[in-house]
Design a protein around this motif. Structure first.
Motif, PDB file in Angstrom:
ATOM      1  N   ALA A   1      48.603  41.525  42.600  1.00 25.74           N
ATOM      2  CA  ALA A   1      47.319  40.905  42.937  1.00 25.74           C
ATOM      3  C   ALA A   1      46.123  41.780  42.552  1.00 25.74           C
ATOM      4  O   ALA A   1      44.980  41.347  42.691  1.00 25.74           O
ATOM      5  N   LEU A   2      46.378  42.988  42.067  1.00 27.78           N
ATOM      6  CA  LEU A   2      45.305  43.930  41.747  1.00 27.78           C
ATOM      7  C   LEU A   2      45.004  43.962  40.253  1.00 27.78           C
ATOM      8  O   LEU A   2      45.841  43.599  39.431  1.00 27.78           O
ATOM      9  N   GLY A   3      43.791  44.407  39.924  1.00 26.21           N
ATOM     10  CA  GLY A   3      43.414  44.593  38.526  1.00 26.21           C
ATOM     11  C   GLY A   3      42.648  43.426  37.927  1.00 26.21           C
ATOM     12  O   GLY A   3      42.359  43.418  36.735  1.00 26.21           O
TER      13      GLY A   3
ATOM     14  N   MET B   1      40.147  39.663  39.271  1.00 24.53           N
ATOM     15  CA  MET B   1      39.074  39.165  40.128  1.00 24.53           C
ATOM     16  C   MET B   1      39.650  38.652  41.445  1.00 24.53           C
ATOM     17  O   MET B   1      40.645  37.928  41.453  1.00 24.53           O
ATOM     18  N   HIS B   2      38.993  39.023  42.534  1.00 29.32           N
ATOM     19  CA  HIS B   2      39.398  38.598  43.870  1.00 29.32           C
ATOM     20  C   HIS B   2      38.380  37.604  44.411  1.00 29.32           C
ATOM     21  O   HIS B   2      37.174  37.808  44.260  1.00 29.32           O
ATOM     22  N   ALA B   3      38.871  36.566  45.044  1.00 35.43           N
ATOM     23  CA  ALA B   3      38.032  35.679  45.846  1.00 35.43           C
ATOM     24  C   ALA B   3      38.328  36.045  47.295  1.00 35.43           C
ATOM     25  O   ALA B   3      39.476  35.934  47.746  1.00 35.43           O
ATOM     26  N   LEU B   4      37.312  36.513  47.988  1.00 33.47           N
ATOM     27  CA  LEU B   4      37.463  36.952  49.376  1.00 33.47           C
ATOM     28  C   LEU B   4      36.637  36.027  50.254  1.00 33.47           C
ATOM     29  O   LEU B   4      35.437  35.849  50.025  1.00 33.47           O
ATOM     30  N   LEU B   5      37.284  35.438  51.245  1.00 32.59           N
ATOM     31  CA  LEU B   5      36.604  34.532  52.163  1.00 32.59           C
ATOM     32  C   LEU B   5      36.296  35.279  53.452  1.00 32.59           C
ATOM     33  O   LEU B   5      37.198  35.691  54.174  1.00 32.59           O
ATOM     34  N   TRP B   6      35.003  35.452  53.702  1.00 28.38           N
ATOM     35  CA  TRP B   6      34.545  36.191  54.869  1.00 28.38           C
ATOM     36  C   TRP B   6      33.975  35.225  55.884  1.00 28.38           C
ATOM     37  O   TRP B   6      33.264  34.288  55.543  1.00 28.38           O
ATOM     38  N   GLU B   7      34.291  35.468  57.130  1.00 26.95           N
ATOM     39  CA  GLU B   7      33.670  34.780  58.258  1.00 26.95           C
ATOM     40  C   GLU B   7      32.930  35.873  59.014  1.00 26.95           C
ATOM     41  O   GLU B   7      33.540  36.663  59.740  1.00 26.95           O
ATOM     42  N   GLY B   8      31.636  35.950  58.764  1.00 24.89           N
ATOM     43  CA  GLY B   8      30.893  37.092  59.269  1.00 24.89           C
ATOM     44  C   GLY B   8      31.413  38.339  58.585  1.00 24.89           C
ATOM     45  O   GLY B   8      31.487  38.408  57.361  1.00 24.89           O
ATOM     46  N   ALA B   9      31.830  39.327  59.363  1.00 23.75           N
ATOM     47  CA  ALA B   9      32.365  40.579  58.806  1.00 23.75           C
ATOM     48  C   ALA B   9      33.884  40.580  58.744  1.00 23.75           C
ATOM     49  O   ALA B   9      34.492  41.601  58.417  1.00 23.75           O
ATOM     50  N   GLU B  10      34.511  39.436  59.041  1.00 24.83           N
ATOM     51  CA  GLU B  10      35.969  39.357  59.114  1.00 24.83           C
ATOM     52  C   GLU B  10      36.548  38.624  57.903  1.00 24.83           C
ATOM     53  O   GLU B  10      36.119  37.513  57.574  1.00 24.83           O
ATOM     54  N   LEU B  11      37.519  39.237  57.252  1.00 23.22           N
ATOM     55  CA  LEU B  11      38.187  38.614  56.112  1.00 23.22           C
ATOM     56  C   LEU B  11      39.199  37.591  56.632  1.00 23.22           C
ATOM     57  O   LEU B  11      40.097  37.936  57.398  1.00 23.22           O
ATOM     58  N   ILE B  12      39.047  36.328  56.216  1.00 19.84           N
ATOM     59  CA  ILE B  12      39.978  35.284  56.670  1.00 19.84           C
ATOM     60  C   ILE B  12      40.723  34.614  55.525  1.00 19.84           C
ATOM     61  O   ILE B  12      41.591  33.772  55.758  1.00 19.84           O
ATOM     62  N   GLY B  13      40.402  34.978  54.263  1.00 23.56           N
ATOM     63  CA  GLY B  13      41.105  34.395  53.124  1.00 23.56           C
ATOM     64  C   GLY B  13      41.014  35.282  51.904  1.00 23.56           C
ATOM     65  O   GLY B  13      40.050  36.035  51.730  1.00 23.56           O
ATOM     66  N   HIS B  14      42.045  35.208  51.064  1.00 18.35           N
ATOM     67  CA  HIS B  14      42.102  36.011  49.840  1.00 18.35           C
ATOM     68  C   HIS B  14      42.864  35.250  48.765  1.00 18.35           C
ATOM     69  O   HIS B  14      43.820  34.536  49.055  1.00 18.35           O
ATOM     70  N   ALA B  15      42.445  35.443  47.536  1.00 25.76           N
ATOM     71  CA  ALA B  15      43.193  35.009  46.357  1.00 25.76           C
ATOM     72  C   ALA B  15      42.699  35.857  45.194  1.00 25.76           C
ATOM     73  O   ALA B  15      41.557  36.330  45.208  1.00 25.76           O
ATOM     74  N   SER B  16      43.551  36.071  44.207  1.00 29.39           N
ATOM     75  CA  SER B  16      43.099  36.822  43.036  1.00 29.39           C
ATOM     76  C   SER B  16      43.656  36.204  41.768  1.00 29.39           C
ATOM     77  O   SER B  16      44.616  35.438  41.806  1.00 29.39           O
ATOM     78  N   VAL B  17      42.998  36.534  40.663  1.00 29.34           N
ATOM     79  CA  VAL B  17      43.461  36.103  39.348  1.00 29.34           C
ATOM     80  C   VAL B  17      43.491  37.339  38.456  1.00 29.34           C
ATOM     81  O   VAL B  17      42.534  38.108  38.415  1.00 29.34           O
ATOM     82  N   VAL B  18      44.628  37.556  37.805  1.00 30.05           N
ATOM     83  CA  VAL B  18      44.821  38.701  36.915  1.00 30.05           C
ATOM     84  C   VAL B  18      45.223  38.186  35.536  1.00 30.05           C
ATOM     85  O   VAL B  18      45.759  37.082  35.414  1.00 30.05           O
ATOM     86  N   GLN B  19      44.964  38.976  34.524  1.00 31.23           N
ATOM     87  CA  GLN B  19      45.341  38.556  33.175  1.00 31.23           C
ATOM     88  C   GLN B  19      46.802  38.864  32.904  1.00 31.23           C
ATOM     89  O   GLN B  19      47.286  39.942  33.224  1.00 31.23           O
ATOM     90  N   ARG B  20      47.476  37.879  32.308  1.00 33.83           N
ATOM     91  CA  ARG B  20      48.851  38.048  31.839  1.00 33.83           C
ATOM     92  C   ARG B  20      48.969  37.390  30.485  1.00 33.83           C
ATOM     93  O   ARG B  20      48.153  36.552  30.126  1.00 33.83           O
ATOM     94  N   ARG B  21      50.015  37.742  29.748  1.00 34.68           N
ATOM     95  CA  ARG B  21      50.334  37.086  28.486  1.00 34.68           C
ATOM     96  C   ARG B  21      51.529  36.173  28.707  1.00 34.68           C
ATOM     97  O   ARG B  21      52.552  36.598  29.241  1.00 34.68           O
TER      98      ARG B  21
END
Length: 180
Positions: free
Chosen positions: A43-45, A47-67
């Motif tokens: 999941a690293l390396g 772009m991350h989509a981080l869903l914040w509710e105030g200062a609390e992280l409640i959702g995550h997703a990422s997109v990485v390059q692959r061939r």
């Protein structure tokens, strides 16, 4: 009153240690301890989509390059990883918000989107326009191309610029852990 939610997009390099730690903890909880170090690394390396509710992280997703190899071409794929919403915040459209942010990145930067999904999430991706890969799947391993039958009917693609024959063969690049 529930604080407002906000999706923020950032590259791994632009996230500080507390944000990355919060994302890893969220994924560990969402996947009920079934998130390996390899899964997290996948999941690293990108772009991350981080869903914040105030200062609390409640959702995550990422997109990485692959061939991905298909129909004699090497395609630049935006591969989706680590999609999760905290259990008590599910069924409120948060997953769709995360995916909308990543799909914008995919459409702007890649030949196609791709992901491997759990069975329970398949309808979610199908409704968003992701198409089930109907053909056989393979991985380009250090020893050559190897069949990955266990991943058949679990890979979804989001067509962007590449012409895809979803009944054809699809080969992913090699990585440690789950290749798809």
């Amino acid at each position: 009153m529930t604080p407002m939610t906000e999706v923020r997009i950032a590259h791994t390099a632009d996230l500080d240690a507390p944000a990355l730690d919060a994302a890893r903890a969220l994924l560990d909880e969402a996947f009920e301890g079934d998130l390996s170090d390899h899964d997290w690394e996948h999941a690293l390396g990108g772009m991350h989509a981080l869903l914040w509710e105030g200062a609390e992280l409640i959702g995550h997703a990422s997109v990485v390059q692959r061939r991905l190899l298909h129909a004699g071409r090497a395609l630049r794929a935006g591969y989706v990883e680590g999609v999760a919403v905290r259990e008590d915040r599910r069924r409120r459209g948060h997953g769709a918000s995360l995916m909308s942010a990543l799909e914008k990145v995919i459409r702007g930067a890649y030949d196609l989107g791709a992901l491997s999904s759990s069975d329970e999430a398949l309808p979610f991706y199908a409704v968003r326009g992701w198409r089930l890969w109907e053909g056989p799947t393979f991985a380009l391993t250090p020893l050559g191309i190897a069949r990955t039958e266990e991943d058949d009917r679990g890979v979804y693609v989001l067509p962007v610029a590449a012409r895809l024959k979803v009944a054809g063969e699809l080969v992913c690049d090699w990585r440690d852990g789950d290749v798809w």
